[in-house]
Motif scaffolding. Structure first.
Motif, PDB file in Angstrom:
ATOM      1  N   THR A  46      -9.229   4.779   8.181  1.00 51.77           N
ATOM      2  CA  THR A  46     -10.156   3.940   7.418  1.00 51.77           C
ATOM      3  C   THR A  46      -9.708   2.477   7.498  1.00 51.77           C
ATOM      4  OG1 THR A  46      -8.897   4.297   5.379  1.00 51.77           O
ATOM      5  CG2 THR A  46     -10.778   5.758   5.769  1.00 51.77           C
ATOM      6  N   ILE A  47      -8.386   2.251   7.582  1.00 56.32           N
ATOM      7  CA  ILE A  47      -7.908   0.865   7.527  1.00 56.32           C
ATOM      8  C   ILE A  47      -6.726   0.576   8.448  1.00 56.32           C
ATOM      9  CG2 ILE A  47      -6.196   1.031   5.629  1.00 56.32           C
ATOM     10  CD1 ILE A  47      -7.713  -1.479   4.430  1.00 56.32           C
ATOM     11  N   SER A  49     -13.306  -2.089   1.615  1.00 53.55           N
ATOM     12  CA  SER A  49     -12.093  -2.903   1.682  1.00 53.55           C
ATOM     13  C   SER A  49     -12.267  -4.075   2.644  1.00 53.55           C
ATOM     14  CB  SER A  49     -10.915  -2.048   2.149  1.00 53.55           C
ATOM     15  OG  SER A  49     -11.174  -1.522   3.438  1.00 53.55           O
ATOM     16  N   VAL A  88     -13.526  -6.130   7.552  1.00 56.62           N
ATOM     17  CA  VAL A  88     -14.066  -5.313   6.455  1.00 56.62           C
ATOM     18  C   VAL A  88     -14.374  -3.888   6.926  1.00 56.62           C
ATOM     19  CG1 VAL A  88     -15.032  -7.305   5.253  1.00 56.62           C
ATOM     20  CG2 VAL A  88     -16.433  -6.081   6.916  1.00 56.62           C
ATOM     21  N   SER A  89     -14.592  -2.994   5.959  1.00 55.05           N
ATOM     22  CA  SER A  89     -14.982  -1.615   6.254  1.00 55.05           C
ATOM     23  C   SER A  89     -16.280  -1.636   7.060  1.00 55.05           C
ATOM     24  CB  SER A  89     -15.256  -0.848   4.953  1.00 55.05           C
ATOM     25  OG  SER A  89     -14.200  -1.025   4.053  1.00 55.05           O
ATOM     26  N   PRO A  90     -16.499  -0.573   7.847  1.00 51.90           N
ATOM     27  CA  PRO A  90     -17.736  -0.545   8.643  1.00 51.90           C
ATOM     28  C   PRO A  90     -18.988  -0.465   7.766  1.00 51.90           C
ATOM     29  CG  PRO A  90     -16.530   1.546   8.820  1.00 51.90           C
ATOM     30  CD  PRO A  90     -15.638   0.588   8.096  1.00 51.90           C
ATOM     31  N   THR A 109      -4.940  -7.047   1.398  1.00 53.93           N
ATOM     32  CA  THR A 109      -6.050  -6.098   1.359  1.00 53.93           C
ATOM     33  C   THR A 109      -6.656  -6.136  -0.027  1.00 53.93           C
ATOM     34  OG1 THR A 109      -4.999  -4.637   2.960  1.00 53.93           O
ATOM     35  CG2 THR A 109      -6.752  -3.695   1.624  1.00 53.93           C
ATOM     36  N   TYR A 145      -9.288  -3.810  -2.017  1.00 52.46           N
ATOM     37  CA  TYR A 145     -10.218  -2.702  -2.162  1.00 52.46           C
ATOM     38  C   TYR A 145     -11.182  -3.079  -3.285  1.00 52.46           C
ATOM     39  CZ  TYR A 145      -7.516   0.623   0.677  1.00 52.46           C
ATOM     40  OH  TYR A 145      -6.893   1.287   1.706  1.00 52.46           O
ATOM     41  N   GLY A 202      -7.489  -7.008  10.984  1.00 51.31           N
ATOM     42  CA  GLY A 202      -8.160  -7.115   9.684  1.00 51.31           C
ATOM     43  C   GLY A 202      -9.667  -6.977   9.785  1.00 51.31           C
ATOM     44  N   PHE A 207     -16.521   8.668   4.089  1.00 55.35           N
ATOM     45  CA  PHE A 207     -15.722   7.474   4.366  1.00 55.35           C
ATOM     46  C   PHE A 207     -15.570   6.615   3.099  1.00 55.35           C
ATOM     47  CE2 PHE A 207     -14.483   3.401   6.057  1.00 55.35           C
ATOM     48  CZ  PHE A 207     -13.793   3.678   7.231  1.00 55.35           C
ATOM     49  N   LYS A 215      -3.556  -3.780  14.370  1.00 56.13           N
ATOM     50  CA  LYS A 215      -3.932  -4.759  15.405  1.00 56.13           C
ATOM     51  C   LYS A 215      -3.293  -6.125  15.154  1.00 56.13           C
ATOM     52  CE  LYS A 215      -8.124  -2.551  17.103  1.00 56.13           C
ATOM     53  NZ  LYS A 215      -8.396  -1.483  16.083  1.00 56.13           N
ATOM     54  N   LYS A 261     -13.290   8.358   0.659  1.00 57.75           N
ATOM     55  CA  LYS A 261     -11.882   8.231   1.058  1.00 57.75           C
ATOM     56  C   LYS A 261     -11.335   6.871   0.647  1.00 57.75           C
ATOM     57  CE  LYS A 261     -10.763  10.733   5.313  1.00 57.75           C
ATOM     58  NZ  LYS A 261     -10.656  10.523   6.767  1.00 57.75           N
ATOM     59  N   GLU A 262     -12.106   5.830   0.900  1.00 56.09           N
ATOM     60  CA  GLU A 262     -11.614   4.487   0.551  1.00 56.09           C
ATOM     61  C   GLU A 262     -11.491   4.321  -0.964  1.00 56.09           C
ATOM     62  OE1 GLU A 262     -13.373   1.348   3.491  1.00 56.09           O
ATOM     63  OE2 GLU A 262     -11.206   1.215   3.240  1.00 56.09           O
ATOM     64  N   CYS A 290       0.823  -1.219   0.000  1.00 52.91           N
ATOM     65  CA  CYS A 290       0.000   0.000   0.000  1.00 52.91           C
ATOM     66  C   CYS A 290       0.847   1.255   0.000  1.00 52.91           C
ATOM     67  CB  CYS A 290      -0.915   0.050   1.224  1.00 52.91           C
ATOM     68  SG  CYS A 290      -2.431  -0.905   1.027  1.00 52.91           S
ATOM     69  N   ASP A 336      -6.278   1.124  11.480  1.00 57.64           N
ATOM     70  CA  ASP A 336      -6.709   0.550  12.765  1.00 57.64           C
ATOM     71  C   ASP A 336      -6.786  -0.972  12.643  1.00 57.64           C
ATOM     72  OD1 ASP A 336      -8.728   0.919  10.896  1.00 57.64           O
ATOM     73  OD2 ASP A 336     -10.303   1.341  12.365  1.00 57.64           O
ATOM     74  N   ARG A 337      -7.364  -1.447  11.537  1.00 56.03           N
ATOM     75  CA  ARG A 337      -7.509  -2.896  11.342  1.00 56.03           C
ATOM     76  C   ARG A 337      -6.157  -3.575  11.134  1.00 56.03           C
ATOM     77  NH1 ARG A 337     -11.121  -3.084   6.226  1.00 56.03           N
ATOM     78  NH2 ARG A 337     -11.430  -0.839   6.211  1.00 56.03           N
ATOM     79  N   ILE A 338      -5.241  -2.867  10.464  1.00 55.87           N
ATOM     80  CA  ILE A 338      -3.952  -3.487  10.142  1.00 55.87           C
ATOM     81  C   ILE A 338      -3.011  -3.521  11.347  1.00 55.87           C
ATOM     82  CG2 ILE A 338      -1.839  -3.154   8.767  1.00 55.87           C
ATOM     83  CD1 ILE A 338      -3.761  -2.368   6.469  1.00 55.87           C
ATOM     84  N   SER A 351      -9.375  -6.657   4.788  1.00 59.15           N
ATOM     85  CA  SER A 351      -7.949  -6.731   5.066  1.00 59.15           C
ATOM     86  C   SER A 351      -7.660  -7.863   6.041  1.00 59.15           C
ATOM     87  CB  SER A 351      -7.509  -5.387   5.653  1.00 59.15           C
ATOM     88  OG  SER A 351      -6.120  -5.329   5.677  1.00 59.15           O
TER      89      SER A 351
END
Ligand SMILES: Cc1cc2nc3c(=O)[nH]c(=O)nc-3n(C[C@H](O)[C@H](O)[C@H](O)COP(=O)(O)OP(=O)(O)OC[C@H]3O[C@@H](n4cnc5c(N)ncnc54)[C@H](O)[C@@H]3O)c2cc1C
Lengths: 97, 423
Positions: free
Chosen positions: A74-75, B372, B393-395, B360, B362, B391, B402, A81, B405-406, A37, A77-79, B374
């Motif tokens: 956006t992402i 996305s 998924v998006s909310p 990931t 997208y 990891g 949001f 962790k 942005k993604e 990324c 936070d998930r990564i 991840s």
């Protein structure tokens, strides 16, 4: 013809001794997986934020904050962790070395 | 033998003996690493072997002169980008990293003598071999769907002429036509791919041919990010996209490409445009080398991606079975780095580091609407598994900003991974 083929492993033996000093440690592969990324070395293109321009301390703080949820994402936070704080610090040190 | 002259060398090309000629040159400069396939997996492996082992002699062989990426090919099909946007050159790998790039088709790999042979008649000896040929389509696995049928009902599941063909058919379709996508059962390349494609075709229909419809006939009852896709479809494409799961007779069991007909167990359809995504296996060269098991994909050591069937051959990307990692470009790239790290460690006589990888995917539902999924992976109980808590998924229910942005990050991801892979 056959003798050529058998000769390869022998040559490899020599090559091993002469192999260059660059070594692959755990932090390399772990850290380099972020480059999918953020581009090779953290030079991200397009909307992806580049991080090779920031200081190690700034980066370490950002990553800890993504991990704890203190920093909006956006992402990331998930990564984050998926890593311990020590691993995140080591990743930053690799990019900053 | 070490005094092999240029003349002898030339004389050897075309015979298995040429392998030893190449092998000999490896003696002088370092270990010989050959990579088959210059897609996300192979190109990344070639570049990162060079990064981790600058003295290695790396040869990258791809059948094509340039690589068309599947990622973002759905934006070409939706009319947002041109074919040139997804075309990648191997020049930087050759010029910046000193990788020997060969344009040729690999026709045989001998895992015992460790020689790779090409259609052009050249042989390459290797110390370590990376195989990343992607998938091949299982012609005939879906009754009636063979190579000739694909010229009438494109799969567009390998980017290139097939992508352009599907786009052309959509452009030629009159306003009010119906597009059908036949989606396969698991496992297949890019689990969210058919649904991203449906979205971007729907975007094109909505803006250019608003009387048209798109129906997805699915061999499954659930799919990657389905909740998020359905949320977006309801918002944007409510009267355009219809998804028919297997439970509602969605599975296509037969096609008659000449008649333009798709058949499920109980129905026959004649859409204006049919996109048939058939079942897949590892690339043909992996099958013919005996690298695959009965699943049609290649079992590997989860720590290194070395084949469990043939030593010194590393299978990465879509062709391998990698536990919980989906078949994606990101996975292939991340696996390539694990394999490159392992190869470097083995050559240096070290123990390979602990496996660590990311995926990931997208997906774009519209040019300004991205989602996305991840994962961060390690080896747990001998299998590649997502690290708990990481990891996902998006909310659901996120606002416009949001999703926008993604969508922007999706574009940034594509630019960045292409740089990391071929730049
Ligand atoms: C529509 C679509 C959208 C997608 N979107 C995404 C996305 O957004 N994000 C994502 O991460 N992934 C995405 N993917 C998945 C991604 O394309 C694949 O997972 C990825 O390409 C796998 O990389 P690979 O190296 O295994 O194979 P590939 O990238 O397919 O590369 C294989 C290469 O090997 C070459 N080759 C094969 N056999 C031989 C041979 N015998 N000799 C010489 N060369 C050979 C081929 O020419 C090709 O260049 C998408 C896929 C599709 C179909």
């Amino acid at each position: 013809m056959k003798s050529y083929l058998v000769a390869i492993p022998v040559c490899l033996g020599l090559a091993l001794v002469a192999a260059p000093a660059a070594r692959a440690g755990s932090a390399n592969v772990m850290a380099d997986s972020c480059a999918g990324c953020h581009g090779t070395g953290g030079q991200s293109l397009g909307a992806m934020p580049a991080f090779n321009t920031k200081s190690a301390d700034e980066l370490k703080k950002m990553l800890r904050d993504y991990r704890s949820g203190a920093r909006e994402a956006t992402i990331m936070d998930r990564i984050t962790k998926g890593y311990s704080e020590a691993q995140l610090d080591a990743i930053v040190d690799y990019y900053k070395k | 033998m070490m005094k092999l002259s240029r003349r002898t060398f030339t004389g050897l090309v075309g015979f298995a003996g040429a392998a030893s000629a190449f092998g000999l040159s490896a003696c002088a400069t370092g270990p010989k690493v050959v990579v088959v396939g210059g897609g996300f997996g192979g190109a990344t492996a070639a570049k990162y072997v060079k990064r981790y082992l600058p003295g290695a002699n790396v040869v990258l062989i791809d059948a094509a002169k340039t690589h068309f990426t599947c990622p973002f090919s759905n934006t070409v099909i939706g009319g947002m980008n041109s074919m040139a946007f997804i075309e990648r050159s191997f020049d930087a790998l050759a010029n910046k990293y000193g990788i020997t790039v060969v344009t040729d088709m690999v026709t045989a790999i001998d895992p015992v003598t460790k020689v790779v042979k090409t259609k052009g008649g050249i042989s390459f000896g290797y110390d370590k071999l990376v195989v990343s040929p992607g998938v091949d389509l299982k012609w005939g696995a879906l009754e009636g769907y063979d190579e000739a049928a694909a010229e009438l009902m494109p799969h567009a599941w390998k980017a290139g002429p097939q992508t352009a063909l599907l786009r052309k058919q959509l452009e030629a379709m009159p306003n009010g036509g119906t597009v059908m996508i036949s989606a396969p059962g698991n496992p297949f390349r890019c689990p969210p791919g058919p649904y991203e494609r449906a979205s971007l075709i729907a975007y094109y229909l909505k803006t250019q041919k608003p009387k048209s419809k798109l129906i997805i006939l699915d061999a499954k009852d659930a799919f990657a990010k389905d909740k998020l896709f359905k949320e977006g479809w309801e918002k944007m494409y409510d009267n355009i996209i219809e998804w028919v799961p297997a439970a509602k007779n969605g599975k296509v069991v037969k096609v008659d490409a000449k008649a333009g007909v798709l058949e499920t167990d109980f129905d026959k359809f004649k859409p204006a445009v049919a996109n048939v995504i058939p079942p897949q296996s590892a690339g043909a060269i992996a099958l013919s080398t005996g690298l695959a098991d009965k699943s049609g994909f290649c079992p590997v050591d989860p720590n290194t991606f070395e084949s469990t069937l043939h030593k010194d051959i590393f299978v990465i990307g879509d062709a391998c079975t990698a536990g919980e990692m989906p078949k994606s470009g990101y996975s292939a790239s991340s696996q390539a780095k694990v394999a490159a790290g392992a190869i470097a460690a083995m050559v240096m006589g070290d123990k390979p580091a602990a496996m660590s990888a990311i995926n990931t995917c997208y997906s774009l539902l519209a040019p300004d609407y991205g989602i996305s999924v991840s994962g961060v992976y390690s080896v747990q109980d001998g299998k590649i598994a997502n690290i708990k808590g990481a990891g996902g998924v998006s909310p659901s229910g996120a606002n416009y900003q949001f999703r926008k942005k993604e969508a922007d990050f999706a574009g940034g991801w594509y630019a960045s991974i292409c740089q990391d892979t071929w730049g």
